[in-house]
Enzyme design. Structure first.
Site, mmCIF file in Angstrom:
data_model
loop_
_atom_site.group_PDB
_atom_site.id
_atom_site.type_symbol
_atom_site.label_atom_id
_atom_site.label_comp_id
_atom_site.label_asym_id
_atom_site.label_seq_id
_atom_site.Cartn_x
_atom_site.Cartn_y
_atom_site.Cartn_z
ATOM 1 N N GLU A 1 0.858 -1.197 0.000
ATOM 2 C CA GLU A 1 0.000 0.000 0.000
ATOM 3 C C GLU A 1 0.882 1.231 0.000
ATOM 4 O OE1 GLU A 1 -2.741 0.616 3.243
ATOM 5 O OE2 GLU A 1 -3.639 -1.372 3.012
ATOM 6 N N GLU B 1 -13.668 5.419 -0.579
ATOM 7 C CA GLU B 1 -14.527 4.470 0.128
ATOM 8 C C GLU B 1 -15.253 5.189 1.265
ATOM 9 O OE1 GLU B 1 -12.367 0.568 0.851
ATOM 10 O OE2 GLU B 1 -10.803 1.687 -0.197
ATOM 11 N N LYS C 1 -15.260 4.154 5.290
ATOM 12 C CA LYS C 1 -14.059 4.088 6.130
ATOM 13 C C LYS C 1 -14.182 5.108 7.239
ATOM 14 C CE LYS C 1 -10.223 2.567 4.952
ATOM 15 N NZ LYS C 1 -8.853 2.286 4.480
ATOM 16 N N GLU D 1 -8.996 9.412 5.021
ATOM 17 C CA GLU D 1 -9.241 7.968 4.893
ATOM 18 C C GLU D 1 -10.262 7.643 3.803
ATOM 19 O OE1 GLU D 1 -8.033 5.110 6.297
ATOM 20 O OE2 GLU D 1 -6.424 6.336 7.104
#
Ligand SMILES: *[C@@H]1O[C@H](CO)[C@@H](O)[C@H](O)[C@H]1NC(C)=O
Ligand SMILES: *[C@@H]1O[C@H](CO)[C@@H](O)[C@H](O)[C@H]1NC(C)=O
Ligand SMILES: *[C@@H]1O[C@H](CO)[C@@H](O)[C@H](O)[C@H]1NC(C)=O
Ligand SMILES: *[C@@H]1O[C@H](CO)[C@@H](O)[C@H](O)[C@H]1NC(C)=O
Length: 464
Positions: free
Chosen positions: A268, A322, A325, A331
């Site tokens: 990541e 997303e 999250k 985030e």
């Protein structure tokens, strides 16, 4: 100088150049996180990934509808065995046997599974996930794969967050946290070494940057060519990016506990396009610059200052923004795409894309895109004349570069320096090889640039 010793050194160098000149460039994959209630169907996601030329994807679980959607796609997957299942996986091989039977066997190899990430950032979540379970879980998954002859084709590892390091600066002083070393780090590295696997590392220059904006320049954090080099006081190696410095801190940490041969895959890394007020630098421009420069860096070939031969293998975080999250605004804003499949910013994920094969005109953000998609190859600094000369000789000889213009009296003879001549030859080789990834490496003696090189009045062609 003409001792047999030197000659065999030269031969070795040339042999290694021969193999590395066109060695694989690094690889770019992407994390397909699914913590959103508005994401497209897996089938649409596979189409989107294929349209972008993506060949590697990492998942956080092994959802059967997702694995089925990738069947026949040609995309290689790294699947996840989540932290919640670690205790069970550690408890018995009957659990891992049935996990492999229902999560791997029905899909592989039509759905290509190349690796299993057992747990995720386990040390950083040690309050909820016992680190003691990790190694046993990894070994049990291995045993279960082995029953089906899959233990060498499917690698087992576990993503480690950089917070597992006690120190990472300078990179040569990289060291794991002392309390992790004996209980988990060493046994895990031993397992990775024995199984010919690699360590998975989640590395975010963004976090280091927002905590140290007074000492870390944005250019250095974003892998911009304009960043000032940052010498490592421990060994004198010069770093042009925080990403490479963080990667080398992990190599150094592994060396410090006796493991010099384990490769790293960055599972990541990314940069958010939006953040809270104190998350400085979380903008679409910076996110596009970070990801775009990183893709270019990885696909140009070569490794880090400590491991110049190990090409970089990286999974960007992440495919989508997303919305489910938790945590700070950043985030929910790491995605390259909005859930409606529109780009948050444009980042080509292939060399072809970087070189203008795709539309660069719609680029909303300032990825320092080369004019008309052109790139050139030049000699790197601080390589040393000897190595440069050897690489120059290779390029002009076996390599088939057009070196007539750098002969005495010819158009590109001046300036008469090894650097200028090597740059001319490297560029010719690179262009003749269609700017293929890995064709601008020469054992770390060359790198790709996006501006036409300036050596006297010499013209560097982009077509041969
Ligand atoms: C595993 O591989 C070995 C040697 O390649 C072969 O003899 C054996 O039959 C294979 N076993 C299975 C379960 O595929
Ligand atoms: C951990 O880091 C601190 C400073 O960051 C250093 O003083 C200490 O020696 C390190 N300990 C180990 C075991 O690496
Ligand atoms: C890693 O594996 C190789 C080959 O199996 C072995 O020779 C080497 O000693 C191992 N390294 C460590 C540090 O255990
Ligand atoms: C590039 O964009 C233009 C206009 O948006 C479009 O007509 C063209 O088909 C695109 N080319 C490629 C290769 O995607």
């Amino acid at each position: 100088m003409n001792s047999p010793h030197f000659l065999s050194f030269l031969l070795l160098l040339l042999t290694s150049l021969h193999y590395s000149a066109l060695s694989d460039s690094g690889t770019i994959g992407i994390n397909y996180g699914r913590l959103g209630d508005n994401l497209p169907s897996p089938a649409r996601v596979v189409q989107l990934l294929k349209s972008q030329g993506v060949t590697k994807v990492k998942l956080y679980d092994s959802d059967s509808s997702v694995l089925s959607a990738f069947s026949g796609s040609g995309i290689s997957l790294t699947v996840g065995l989540p932290n919640d299942n670690l205790a069970s996986a550690a408890a018995s091989t009957s659990y891992t046997d049935s996990w492999v039977e229902s999560n791997i066997l029905p899909f592989h190899p039509k759905t290509i599974i190349e690796a299993i990430a057992v747990g995720n950032e386990v040390f950083a979540n040690s309050a909820t996930t016992p680190t003691s379970a990790l190694l046993t879980a990894m070994k049990n998954v291995y045993t279960s794969l082995d029953k089906h002859n899959l233990s060498s084709s499917i690698k087992i590892s576990s993503p480690v967050a950089l917070s597992a390091l006690n120190s990472s600066y300078p990179p040569s002083a990289g060291a794991f946290k002392p309390d992790l070393i004996e209980p988990v780090i060493k046994p895990m590295l031993q397992f990775l070494n024995q199984t010919n696997s690699y360590i998975m590392v989640n590395a975010y220059p963004f976090f280091a940057y927002i905590d140290n904006t007074d000492t870390i320049s944005l250019d250095y954090a974003l892998l911009r060519n304009s960043a000032a080099g940052n010498p490592d006081s421990g060994n004198g190696l010069v770093y042009k990016s925080l990403f490479e410095a963080q990667t080398d801190a992990v190599f150094a940490a592994m060396s410090a506990v006796g493991f010099d041969d384990i490769k790293i895959v960055i599972t990541e890394t990314g940069w958010p396009s939006k953040g809270d007020e104190k998350e400085v630098g979380a903008t679409p421009e910076n996110a596009a610059a970070y990801n775009g420069n990183l893709v270019r860096r990885v696909l140009s070939g070569g490794g880090t200052p400590l491991r110049p031969k190990d090409s970089l293998n990286v999974f960007l975080f992440a495919l989508f923004n997303e919305n489910q999250k938790t945590g700070p605004t950043s985030e929910r804003n790491y995605g390259l795409y909005y859930p409606n499949e529109e780009k948050v910013y444009d980042v080509p994920l292939t060399l072809d894309g970087l070189n203008g094969g795709q539309n660069m005109t719609e680029s909303k953000a300032q990825v320092p895109a080369p004019a008309a998609g052109q790139t050139w190859c030049v000699a790197s600094e601080n390589v040393g004349e000897e190595k440069l000369q050897a690489a120059l000789d290779y390029a002009c000889g076996q390599g088939g570069a057009d070196c007539r213009p750098i002969q005495t009296e010819a158009t590109c003879f001046n300036p008469n320096t090894v650097e200028a001549h090597a740059s001319y030859a490297f560029n010719s080789y690179y262009q003749k090889n269609s700017r293929l990834s890995g064709s601008c490496d020469f054992g770390g003696a060359a790198h790709v640039v996006t501006q036409s090189p300036k050596f006297g009045s010499c013209d560097f062609p982009t077509g041969y």
